[in-house]
Design a protein around this motif. Structure first.
Motif, PDB file in Angstrom:
ATOM      1  N   THR A 152      40.207  41.148  44.797  1.00 45.47           N
ATOM      2  CA  THR A 152      40.321  41.360  43.507  1.00 45.47           C
ATOM      3  C   THR A 152      41.703  42.345  43.045  1.00 45.47           C
ATOM      4  OG1 THR A 152      37.921  40.938  43.180  1.00 45.47           O
ATOM      5  CG2 THR A 152      39.121  41.854  41.318  1.00 45.47           C
ATOM      6  N   GLN A 153      41.497  43.282  43.853  1.00 42.59           N
ATOM      7  CA  GLN A 153      42.714  44.497  43.565  1.00 42.59           C
ATOM      8  C   GLN A 153      43.991  43.913  43.824  1.00 42.59           C
ATOM      9  OE1 GLN A 153      41.314  48.014  45.463  1.00 42.59           O
ATOM     10  NE2 GLN A 153      40.049  48.665  43.774  1.00 42.59           N
ATOM     11  N   LEU A 154      44.009  43.038  45.127  1.00 46.36           N
ATOM     12  CA  LEU A 154      45.334  42.791  45.762  1.00 46.36           C
ATOM     13  C   LEU A 154      45.780  41.511  44.613  1.00 46.36           C
ATOM     14  CD1 LEU A 154      47.179  42.294  47.877  1.00 46.36           C
ATOM     15  CD2 LEU A 154      45.575  40.318  48.851  1.00 46.36           C
ATOM     16  N   ILE A 155      44.871  40.570  44.143  1.00 45.96           N
ATOM     17  CA  ILE A 155      45.372  39.461  43.529  1.00 45.96           C
ATOM     18  C   ILE A 155      45.689  39.957  42.118  1.00 45.96           C
ATOM     19  CG2 ILE A 155      44.724  37.367  42.374  1.00 45.96           C
ATOM     20  CD1 ILE A 155      42.427  36.953  44.459  1.00 45.96           C
ATOM     21  N   LYS A 156      45.053  40.735  41.502  1.00 44.65           N
ATOM     22  CA  LYS A 156      45.256  41.345  40.290  1.00 44.65           C
ATOM     23  C   LYS A 156      46.550  41.974  40.205  1.00 44.65           C
ATOM     24  CE  LYS A 156      43.032  44.342  36.724  1.00 44.65           C
ATOM     25  NZ  LYS A 156      41.860  44.818  36.228  1.00 44.65           N
ATOM     26  N   GLN A 157      47.076  42.664  41.405  1.00 50.26           N
ATOM     27  CA  GLN A 157      48.150  43.475  41.355  1.00 50.26           C
ATOM     28  C   GLN A 157      49.431  42.457  41.401  1.00 50.26           C
ATOM     29  OE1 GLN A 157      48.609  46.215  44.739  1.00 50.26           O
ATOM     30  NE2 GLN A 157      50.426  47.011  44.201  1.00 50.26           N
ATOM     31  N   TYR A 158      49.187  41.369  42.314  1.00 47.64           N
ATOM     32  CA  TYR A 158      50.118  40.361  42.560  1.00 47.64           C
ATOM     33  C   TYR A 158      50.675  39.720  41.047  1.00 47.64           C
ATOM     34  CZ  TYR A 158      52.933  36.251  43.939  1.00 47.64           C
ATOM     35  OH  TYR A 158      53.735  35.337  43.983  1.00 47.64           O
ATOM     36  N   CYS A 159      49.313  39.380  40.379  1.00 46.82           N
ATOM     37  CA  CYS A 159      49.523  38.787  39.145  1.00 46.82           C
ATOM     38  C   CYS A 159      50.199  39.649  38.005  1.00 46.82           C
ATOM     39  CB  CYS A 159      48.303  38.096  38.698  1.00 46.82           C
ATOM     40  SG  CYS A 159      47.555  36.896  39.546  1.00 46.82           S
ATOM     41  N   ALA A 160      49.951  40.965  38.095  1.00 52.35           N
ATOM     42  CA  ALA A 160      50.739  41.877  37.190  1.00 52.35           C
ATOM     43  C   ALA A 160      52.055  41.805  37.553  1.00 52.35           C
ATOM     44  CB  ALA A 160      49.725  43.200  37.274  1.00 52.35           C
ATOM     45  N   GLN A 161      52.393  41.964  38.702  1.00 54.05           N
ATOM     46  CA  GLN A 161      53.990  42.073  39.065  1.00 54.05           C
ATOM     47  C   GLN A 161      54.640  40.738  38.804  1.00 54.05           C
ATOM     48  OE1 GLN A 161      53.576  43.121  43.128  1.00 54.05           O
ATOM     49  NE2 GLN A 161      53.309  45.273  42.713  1.00 54.05           N
ATOM     50  N   ASN A 162      53.900  39.583  38.662  1.00 57.30           N
ATOM     51  CA  ASN A 162      54.526  38.326  38.632  1.00 57.30           C
ATOM     52  C   ASN A 162      54.463  37.677  37.352  1.00 57.30           C
ATOM     53  OD1 ASN A 162      55.947  37.578  41.231  1.00 57.30           O
ATOM     54  ND2 ASN A 162      54.112  38.422  41.969  1.00 57.30           N
ATOM     55  N   ASN A 163      53.672  38.315  36.394  1.00 53.82           N
ATOM     56  CA  ASN A 163      53.411  37.778  34.775  1.00 53.82           C
ATOM     57  C   ASN A 163      52.621  36.616  35.054  1.00 53.82           C
ATOM     58  OD1 ASN A 163      53.291  37.829  32.317  1.00 53.82           O
ATOM     59  ND2 ASN A 163      55.276  36.714  32.042  1.00 53.82           N
ATOM     60  N   ILE A 164      51.360  36.673  35.801  1.00 52.51           N
ATOM     61  CA  ILE A 164      50.691  35.560  36.088  1.00 52.51           C
ATOM     62  C   ILE A 164      49.181  35.791  35.629  1.00 52.51           C
ATOM     63  CG2 ILE A 164      49.358  34.232  37.503  1.00 52.51           C
ATOM     64  CD1 ILE A 164      51.777  34.351  39.438  1.00 52.51           C
ATOM     65  N   ALA A 165      48.616  35.175  34.514  1.00 52.36           N
ATOM     66  CA  ALA A 165      47.307  35.364  34.174  1.00 52.36           C
ATOM     67  C   ALA A 165      46.436  35.527  35.101  1.00 52.36           C
ATOM     68  CB  ALA A 165      46.901  34.170  33.075  1.00 52.36           C
ATOM     69  N   PHE A 166      45.317  36.518  34.917  1.00 55.74           N
ATOM     70  CA  PHE A 166      44.295  36.593  36.061  1.00 55.74           C
ATOM     71  C   PHE A 166      43.001  36.541  35.321  1.00 55.74           C
ATOM     72  CE2 PHE A 166      41.774  39.776  38.406  1.00 55.74           C
ATOM     73  CZ  PHE A 166      41.414  38.938  39.569  1.00 55.74           C
ATOM     74  N   VAL A 167      42.109  35.830  36.159  1.00 55.53           N
ATOM     75  CA  VAL A 167      40.800  35.660  35.449  1.00 55.53           C
ATOM     76  C   VAL A 167      39.726  35.872  36.656  1.00 55.53           C
ATOM     77  CG1 VAL A 167      38.891  34.290  34.434  1.00 55.53           C
ATOM     78  CG2 VAL A 167      41.483  33.794  33.993  1.00 55.53           C
ATOM     79  N   ASN A 168      38.731  36.575  36.656  1.00 59.58           N
ATOM     80  CA  ASN A 168      38.048  36.993  37.719  1.00 59.58           C
ATOM     81  C   ASN A 168      36.430  37.011  37.382  1.00 59.58           C
ATOM     82  OD1 ASN A 168      37.277  38.432  40.401  1.00 59.58           O
ATOM     83  ND2 ASN A 168      36.664  39.937  39.071  1.00 59.58           N
ATOM     84  N   LYS A 169      35.552  36.716  38.213  1.00 58.26           N
ATOM     85  CA  LYS A 169      34.286  36.572  38.241  1.00 58.26           C
ATOM     86  C   LYS A 169      33.426  36.871  39.179  1.00 58.26           C
ATOM     87  CE  LYS A 169      30.182  33.892  36.450  1.00 58.26           C
ATOM     88  NZ  LYS A 169      29.814  32.526  35.703  1.00 58.26           N
ATOM     89  N   LYS A 170      32.203  37.749  39.043  1.00 65.61           N
ATOM     90  CA  LYS A 170      31.524  38.080  40.372  1.00 65.61           C
ATOM     91  C   LYS A 170      30.391  37.399  40.154  1.00 65.61           C
ATOM     92  CE  LYS A 170      32.954  43.005  40.131  1.00 65.61           C
ATOM     93  NZ  LYS A 170      32.558  44.493  40.427  1.00 65.61           N
ATOM     94  N   TRP A 171      29.836  36.933  41.459  1.00 63.70           N
ATOM     95  CA  TRP A 171      28.681  36.221  41.793  1.00 63.70           C
ATOM     96  C   TRP A 171      27.448  37.127  41.757  1.00 63.70           C
ATOM     97  CZ3 TRP A 171      27.118  33.254  46.779  1.00 63.70           C
ATOM     98  CH2 TRP A 171      26.128  32.382  46.503  1.00 63.70           C
ATOM     99  N   ASN A 172      26.739  36.940  40.787  1.00 63.89           N
ATOM    100  CA  ASN A 172      25.424  37.760  40.630  1.00 63.89           C
ATOM    101  C   ASN A 172      24.603  37.820  41.744  1.00 63.89           C
ATOM    102  OD1 ASN A 172      22.950  38.955  39.804  1.00 63.89           O
ATOM    103  ND2 ASN A 172      23.445  38.432  37.646  1.00 63.89           N
ATOM    104  N   LYS A 173      24.118  38.889  42.410  1.00 66.42           N
ATOM    105  CA  LYS A 173      23.482  38.852  43.709  1.00 66.42           C
ATOM    106  C   LYS A 173      22.017  38.360  43.486  1.00 66.42           C
ATOM    107  CE  LYS A 173      25.607  42.896  45.825  1.00 66.42           C
ATOM    108  NZ  LYS A 173      26.293  42.048  47.028  1.00 66.42           N
ATOM    109  N   LYS A 174      21.469  38.226  42.273  1.00 59.73           N
ATOM    110  CA  LYS A 174      20.358  37.780  42.142  1.00 59.73           C
ATOM    111  C   LYS A 174      20.345  36.215  42.091  1.00 59.73           C
ATOM    112  CE  LYS A 174      18.830  41.488  38.762  1.00 59.73           C
ATOM    113  NZ  LYS A 174      18.072  42.049  37.613  1.00 59.73           N
ATOM    114  N   LEU A 175      21.532  35.605  41.986  1.00 63.39           N
ATOM    115  CA  LEU A 175      21.680  34.441  42.078  1.00 63.39           C
ATOM    116  C   LEU A 175      21.841  33.826  43.547  1.00 63.39           C
ATOM    117  CD1 LEU A 175      23.933  33.536  38.910  1.00 63.39           C
ATOM    118  CD2 LEU A 175      21.355  33.297  39.020  1.00 63.39           C
ATOM    119  N   GLN A 176      22.117  34.707  44.495  1.00 61.15           N
ATOM    120  CA  GLN A 176      22.411  34.329  45.751  1.00 61.15           C
ATOM    121  C   GLN A 176      21.144  34.066  46.719  1.00 61.15           C
ATOM    122  OE1 GLN A 176      24.754  37.555  47.418  1.00 61.15           O
ATOM    123  NE2 GLN A 176      26.378  37.429  45.660  1.00 61.15           N
TER     124      GLN A 176
END
Length: 419
Positions: A64-88
């Motif tokens: 998540t940190q890696l992608i977020k940093q790349y997107c910030a440097q290249n002006n790309i929108a970033f959307v993230n979601k975590k998979w709830n452990k209760k649903l696994q």
């Protein structure tokens, strides 16, 4: 550039489009994201990086940190979601992860008005998938599930890297200084896909270094044959929804097909309707051959077992459908009608076993005989809506309506409502 050629080959426009890129943080998806970023200015692209954190490893936050940093440097929108452990789930976690991941990706694509959803599946993935499905089923349609251009939940799904080998994508990242993270679980032999990747595919590449091209050619040829079959099936009258749960087709429509062709027709129909691959037993579905029709129904559908009270002009639900009983004509789908004397207490539900159906001559008909005459197979009879007045059936969908009435009795209509 090969990426541009992909869009030309499939007659897809690049100009002014919104791309949602499934980005895991691995070498493949980061290469795809960077390739698109290099085209952003020329084609006025809007790029959205969508990352689904499965939370199956303690260090998954690093992606998540890696992608977020790349997107910030290249002006790309970033959307993230975590998979709830209760649903696994404890079992079948790979399939569950894929289900939740693609649900997230397609949802983001629709919300952000994306023109395309892109994944970074490459040639090695395609070869592995062919081998995996060959071992498990040998069904060509399953072996060809990684399509270059597909549709998922109404979203155009593109896999523009199927012509690339993984080693090429890693080389691209190194040459262009694109950072990525290797998922350590990919190096374990705990899944069949990993065992194929580590032990079988390298042997095949030794025999033929261009086997990846053969996998892509196999996929394209299967697509061609599937399209030809699809055109033939398109000429056949499509099955119609029956009682809200089954799809009915006259046998005469398939009269010119062999037994195997008929089976493939239903397998193809299930894929087109539900996006589910089924084996020769149509596992998960029941194909009923009754009188002059075929009926296809899903297994284990919920069924209302008891009658329940309903009121005039008040909507009610029976199994998967909604209805209303009224004395007034409406601009709705008419399910049926009947006449009845004074107002009664009405109930709705399935027809009870042993229920008597009153006839004009004062006799009673056997419900089995009435259902058989109406051409309704045993499996579907519980899905026929029955209306009771004072505990006596006065209407059975597609089968029976009250026959003991006078000209001054009230006229009742049953309409289906769109849910």
């Amino acid at each position: 550039m090969r990426l541009i050629n992909f869009f030309k080959k499939h007659n897809l426009s690049l100009q002014d489009k919104v791309f949602v890129v499934a980005t895991s943080g691995g070498p493949d998806s980061m290469a795809l994201l960077d390739m698109l970023n290099n085209l952003k200015k020329k084609y006025h692209l809007q790029i959205i990086s969508a990352h689904f954190d499965h939370q199956l490893r303690a260090d998954s936050y690093q992606e998540t940190q890696l992608i977020k940093q790349y997107c910030a440097q290249n002006n790309i929108a970033f959307v993230n979601k975590k998979w709830n452990k209760k649903l696994q789930p404890q079992i079948g976690i790979e399939a569950a992860a894929r289900k939740y991941r693609y649900a997230f990706l397609t949802e983001i694509t629709k919300k952000r008005h994306g023109d395309y959803l892109l994944t970074a599946h490459h040639c090695d993935d395609l070869l592995e998938n062919i081998l995996l499905k060959f071992i498990r089923s040998g069904n060509p349609s399953e072996m060809n599930s990684l399509q270059a251009v597909g549709n998922m939940r109404g979203t155009i799904l593109l896999r523009p890297l199927l012509g690339y080998e993984k080693v090429e994508l890693r080389r691209y990242d190194q040459v262009n200084n694109v950072s990525f993270i290797d998922d350590e679980t990919n190096f374990k032999d705990d899944t069949m896909r990993n065992r194929l990747r580590h032990h079988v595919v390298p042997l095949l590449k030794k025999e033929n270094p261009n086997i990846g091209e053969n996998a892509l050619r196999f996929s394209e040829n299967i697509n061609l044959l599937t399209d030809l079959v699809g055109k033939k099936f398109y000429e056949i009258k499509h099955p119609k929804l029956f009682l809200g749960v089954a799809y009915r087709l006259d046998k005469s429509e398939l009269a010119d097909l062999s037994k195997k062709e008929k089976l493939y027709y239903w397998q193809n129909f299930i894929w087109q309707k539900w996006h589910i691959r089924v084996n020769e037993n149509l596992a998960g579905f029941n194909l009923i051959d009754y009188q002059d029709c075929f009926y296809l129904i899903k297994d284990n559908l919920k069924l209302v077992n008891k009658a329940f009270p309903i009121k005039i002009d008040k909507a009610f639900t029976f199994n998967v459908r909604a209805f209303v009983l009224t004395n007034n004509k409406k601009d709705l789908e008419l399910v049926g009608d009947f006449y009845l004397s004074a107002d009664k207490t009405f109930y709705a539900g399935p027809l009870k076993k042993g229920a008597k159906l009153s006839l004009k001559n004062g006799q009673h008909a056997k419900n089995k005989k009435e259902f058989a005459q109406a051409g309704i197979p045993i499996n579907l009879r519980p899905y026929c809506l029955t209306i009771y007045a004072n505990n006596a059936p006065v209407f059975v969908e597609k089968t029976y309506q009250n026959q003991v009435y006078t000209n001054i009795d009230k006229h009742y209509y049953i309409y289906a409502l769109k849910k």
